[in-house]
Design a protein around this motif. Structure first.
Motif, mmCIF file in Angstrom:
data_model
loop_
_atom_site.group_PDB
_atom_site.id
_atom_site.type_symbol
_atom_site.label_atom_id
_atom_site.label_comp_id
_atom_site.label_asym_id
_atom_site.label_seq_id
_atom_site.Cartn_x
_atom_site.Cartn_y
_atom_site.Cartn_z
ATOM 1 N N VAL A 137 -24.903 9.561 -2.504
ATOM 2 C CA VAL A 137 -26.222 8.974 -2.711
ATOM 3 C C VAL A 137 -27.317 9.912 -2.195
ATOM 4 C CG1 VAL A 137 -27.679 6.956 -2.275
ATOM 5 C CG2 VAL A 137 -25.195 6.679 -2.510
ATOM 6 N N MET A 138 -28.388 10.007 -2.983
ATOM 7 C CA MET A 138 -29.574 10.794 -2.633
ATOM 8 C C MET A 138 -29.248 12.256 -2.368
ATOM 9 S SD MET A 138 -32.028 8.751 -3.094
ATOM 10 C CE MET A 138 -33.403 9.663 -2.387
ATOM 11 N N VAL A 139 -28.422 12.820 -3.255
ATOM 12 C CA VAL A 139 -28.156 14.261 -3.187
ATOM 13 C C VAL A 139 -29.130 14.958 -4.132
ATOM 14 C CG1 VAL A 139 -25.739 13.931 -2.585
ATOM 15 C CG2 VAL A 139 -26.384 14.132 -4.983
ATOM 16 N N THR A 140 -29.355 16.221 -3.921
ATOM 17 C CA THR A 140 -30.299 16.973 -4.734
ATOM 18 C C THR A 140 -29.578 17.670 -5.889
ATOM 19 O OG1 THR A 140 -30.081 18.963 -3.369
ATOM 20 C CG2 THR A 140 -31.793 17.356 -2.754
ATOM 21 N N ALA A 141 -30.333 17.941 -6.946
ATOM 22 C CA ALA A 141 -29.763 18.633 -8.098
ATOM 23 C C ALA A 141 -29.371 20.067 -7.764
ATOM 24 C CB ALA A 141 -30.763 18.624 -9.251
ATOM 25 N N GLY A 142 -29.944 20.616 -6.704
ATOM 26 C CA GLY A 142 -29.608 21.976 -6.303
ATOM 27 C C GLY A 142 -28.386 22.075 -5.419
ATOM 28 N N SER A 143 -27.730 20.956 -5.144
ATOM 29 C CA SER A 143 -26.553 20.968 -4.271
ATOM 30 C C SER A 143 -25.307 21.373 -5.048
ATOM 31 C CB SER A 143 -26.362 19.593 -3.628
ATOM 32 O OG SER A 143 -26.225 18.598 -4.622
ATOM 33 N N SER A 144 -24.203 21.491 -4.340
ATOM 34 C CA SER A 144 -22.930 21.878 -4.943
ATOM 35 C C SER A 144 -21.846 20.893 -4.515
ATOM 36 C CB SER A 144 -22.525 23.299 -4.529
ATOM 37 O OG SER A 144 -23.450 24.254 -5.019
ATOM 38 N N LEU A 145 -20.935 20.638 -5.429
ATOM 39 C CA LEU A 145 -19.780 19.786 -5.147
ATOM 40 C C LEU A 145 -18.571 20.675 -4.892
ATOM 41 C CD1 LEU A 145 -18.228 17.051 -5.108
ATOM 42 C CD2 LEU A 145 -17.998 17.286 -7.600
ATOM 43 N N HIS A 146 -17.987 20.527 -3.716
ATOM 44 C CA HIS A 146 -16.804 21.295 -3.333
ATOM 45 C C HIS A 146 -15.614 20.344 -3.220
ATOM 46 C CE1 HIS A 146 -19.256 24.872 -2.121
ATOM 47 N NE2 HIS A 146 -20.153 23.931 -1.860
ATOM 48 N N LEU A 147 -14.545 20.654 -3.911
ATOM 49 C CA LEU A 147 -13.334 19.853 -3.835
ATOM 50 C C LEU A 147 -12.186 20.712 -3.344
ATOM 51 C CD1 LEU A 147 -14.753 19.016 -6.930
ATOM 52 C CD2 LEU A 147 -13.361 17.042 -6.346
ATOM 53 N N THR A 148 -11.420 20.179 -2.405
ATOM 54 C CA THR A 148 -10.247 20.863 -1.880
ATOM 55 C C THR A 148 -9.058 19.926 -1.965
ATOM 56 O OG1 THR A 148 -11.672 22.054 -0.304
ATOM 57 C CG2 THR A 148 -9.294 22.156 0.058
ATOM 58 N N VAL A 149 -7.995 20.406 -2.584
ATOM 59 C CA VAL A 149 -6.769 19.622 -2.727
ATOM 60 C C VAL A 149 -5.808 20.038 -1.623
ATOM 61 C CG1 VAL A 149 -4.894 18.973 -4.267
ATOM 62 C CG2 VAL A 149 -7.149 19.525 -5.212
ATOM 63 N N PHE A 150 -5.327 19.053 -0.852
ATOM 64 C CA PHE A 150 -4.457 19.322 0.291
ATOM 65 C C PHE A 150 -3.077 18.729 0.075
ATOM 66 C CE2 PHE A 150 -8.637 19.567 2.337
ATOM 67 C CZ PHE A 150 -8.505 20.682 3.145
ATOM 68 N N ASP A 151 -2.096 19.403 0.675
ATOM 69 C CA ASP A 151 -0.752 18.852 0.849
ATOM 70 C C ASP A 151 -0.633 18.428 2.301
ATOM 71 O OD1 ASP A 151 1.896 18.171 0.923
ATOM 72 O OD2 ASP A 151 2.672 20.190 0.544
ATOM 73 N N LYS A 152 -0.532 17.126 2.531
ATOM 74 C CA LYS A 152 -0.504 16.588 3.882
ATOM 75 C C LYS A 152 0.716 17.098 4.646
ATOM 76 C CE LYS A 152 -1.846 13.677 7.128
ATOM 77 N NZ LYS A 152 -3.126 13.876 7.841
ATOM 78 N N VAL A 178 -3.517 23.977 1.847
ATOM 79 C CA VAL A 178 -4.488 23.929 0.754
ATOM 80 C C VAL A 178 -3.786 24.299 -0.542
ATOM 81 C CG1 VAL A 178 -6.618 24.887 -0.181
ATOM 82 C CG2 VAL A 178 -6.421 24.473 2.275
ATOM 83 N N LEU A 179 -3.833 23.398 -1.524
ATOM 84 C CA LEU A 179 -3.200 23.629 -2.823
ATOM 85 C C LEU A 179 -4.165 24.201 -3.855
ATOM 86 C CD1 LEU A 179 -1.087 20.358 -3.126
ATOM 87 C CD2 LEU A 179 -0.358 22.604 -2.279
ATOM 88 N N GLY A 180 -5.463 24.127 -3.583
ATOM 89 C CA GLY A 180 -6.441 24.674 -4.519
ATOM 90 C C GLY A 180 -7.833 24.152 -4.220
ATOM 91 N N LYS A 181 -8.831 24.847 -4.762
ATOM 92 C CA LYS A 181 -10.230 24.496 -4.527
ATOM 93 C C LYS A 181 -10.992 24.512 -5.856
ATOM 94 C CE LYS A 181 -10.336 26.560 0.121
ATOM 95 N NZ LYS A 181 -11.036 27.546 0.994
ATOM 96 N N LEU A 182 -12.160 23.872 -5.820
ATOM 97 C CA LEU A 182 -13.036 23.861 -6.994
ATOM 98 C C LEU A 182 -14.466 23.662 -6.530
ATOM 99 C CD1 LEU A 182 -13.277 23.855 -10.130
ATOM 100 C CD2 LEU A 182 -13.115 21.362 -10.011
ATOM 101 N N GLN A 183 -15.390 24.404 -7.130
ATOM 102 C CA GLN A 183 -16.823 24.266 -6.843
ATOM 103 C C GLN A 183 -17.568 24.053 -8.150
ATOM 104 O OE1 GLN A 183 -18.616 27.424 -4.535
ATOM 105 N NE2 GLN A 183 -20.693 26.771 -5.037
ATOM 106 N N ILE A 184 -18.418 23.002 -8.183
ATOM 107 C CA ILE A 184 -19.192 22.668 -9.368
ATOM 108 C C ILE A 184 -20.654 22.511 -8.981
ATOM 109 C CG2 ILE A 184 -19.551 20.984 -11.228
ATOM 110 C CD1 ILE A 184 -16.636 20.207 -10.965
ATOM 111 N N PRO A 185 -21.568 23.259 -9.584
ATOM 112 C CA PRO A 185 -22.991 23.034 -9.332
ATOM 113 C C PRO A 185 -23.412 21.662 -9.852
ATOM 114 C CG PRO A 185 -22.609 25.179 -10.365
ATOM 115 C CD PRO A 185 -21.340 24.407 -10.483
ATOM 116 N N VAL A 186 -24.067 20.871 -9.019
ATOM 117 C CA VAL A 186 -24.511 19.539 -9.426
ATOM 118 C C VAL A 186 -25.518 19.640 -10.569
ATOM 119 C CG1 VAL A 186 -25.670 17.435 -8.622
ATOM 120 C CG2 VAL A 186 -24.032 18.599 -7.154
ATOM 121 N N ARG A 187 -26.228 20.744 -10.652
ATOM 122 C CA ARG A 187 -27.209 20.961 -11.715
ATOM 123 C C ARG A 187 -26.571 20.845 -13.103
ATOM 124 N NH1 ARG A 187 -28.212 25.498 -10.330
ATOM 125 N NH2 ARG A 187 -29.964 25.153 -8.899
#
Length: 224
Positions: A137-152, A178-187
């Motif tokens: 909520v209330m994130v900016t369009a200039g932010s980035s989404l970072h996802l990290t997939v983990f093996d517990k 860490v099984l992998g990462k992904l970065q997506i610009p919110v823009r």
């Protein structure tokens, strides 16, 4: 207003010469053979009745309305634009490891603040499914989404790490693989309003993640 849906009503009318069009089509069909000719005759009769009915109608008969839902998409996005980013975590595919215990850490970061959320843990699956949604909520369009997939890490490994008196206290993720990462610009999501795709994980030997992303702009009132 950009990125907002608007309902538009379009009036439907009937062309007055519809019967003539059907009759001309039937005459052309009659040249194709006996079976087609009989069909043409029936179509011609039906077209004649339709033509008579069309002549009795006004020039433009009212046949109701067609309702359309339209959205204006803007390609010029301000980095300061704020809104709600919804992440629909669908699944991962072909992850590395022998049936890993998987969870995903999601981080939205910008110059002002960071927001972190985690998925539930899915046990012993190389292609785990979630189907969960997470709102940032209330994130900016200039932010980035970072996802990290983990093996517990296994319970035994976690216990060994916790009782090691020579090691400093670690965060929970630091003991997990860490099984992998992904970065997506919110823009990119803001420009399209929504985005759904299967992405190849970065820094990984193999594996993909399927996401559905939506954006809803927040318009703040200037009044107190």
């Amino acid at each position: 207003t950009p990125m907002q849906e608007v309902m538009v009503a379009v009036k439907l009318t009937r062309p007055p010469a519809e019967g003539n069009v059907l009759m001309n089509g039937a005459k052309s069909l009659g040249r194709l053979g006996s079976k087609a000719g009989s069909l043409a005759a029936r179509t011609l009769q039906w077209g004649s009745r339709r033509g008579a009915a069309a002549q009795a109608l006004p020039a433009e008969a009212d046949y109701g309305c067609l309702y359309l839902k339209l959205m204006s998409i803007t390609h010029k996005v301000s980095d300061k634009l704020k809104g709600v980013l919804t992440v629909h975590l669908i699944r991962c595919v072909n992850l590395l490891g022998d049936n890993p215990n998987t969870y995903v850490r999601m981080l939205v970061t910008d110059e002002e603040t960071d927001q972190v959320q985690k998925s539930q843990l899915v046990y012993s699956q190389s292609s785990p499914r979630w189907g969960d949604k997470f709102d940032f909520v209330m994130v900016t369009a200039g932010s980035s989404l970072h996802l990290t997939v983990f093996d517990k890490a296994s319970l035994a490994s976690s216990l060994m790490s916790s009782v090691n008196v020579f090691s400093k206290k670690k965060k929970e993720e630091e003991s997990d693989l860490v099984l992998g990462k992904l970065q997506i610009p919110v823009r990119d999501v803001v420009r399209n309003g929504q985005l759904q795709d299967t992405f190849t994980l970065q820094d990984a030997e193999r594996g993909q993640i399927q996401l559905g992303l939506t954006w809803q702009t927040c318009y703040l009132s200037d009044s107190a």
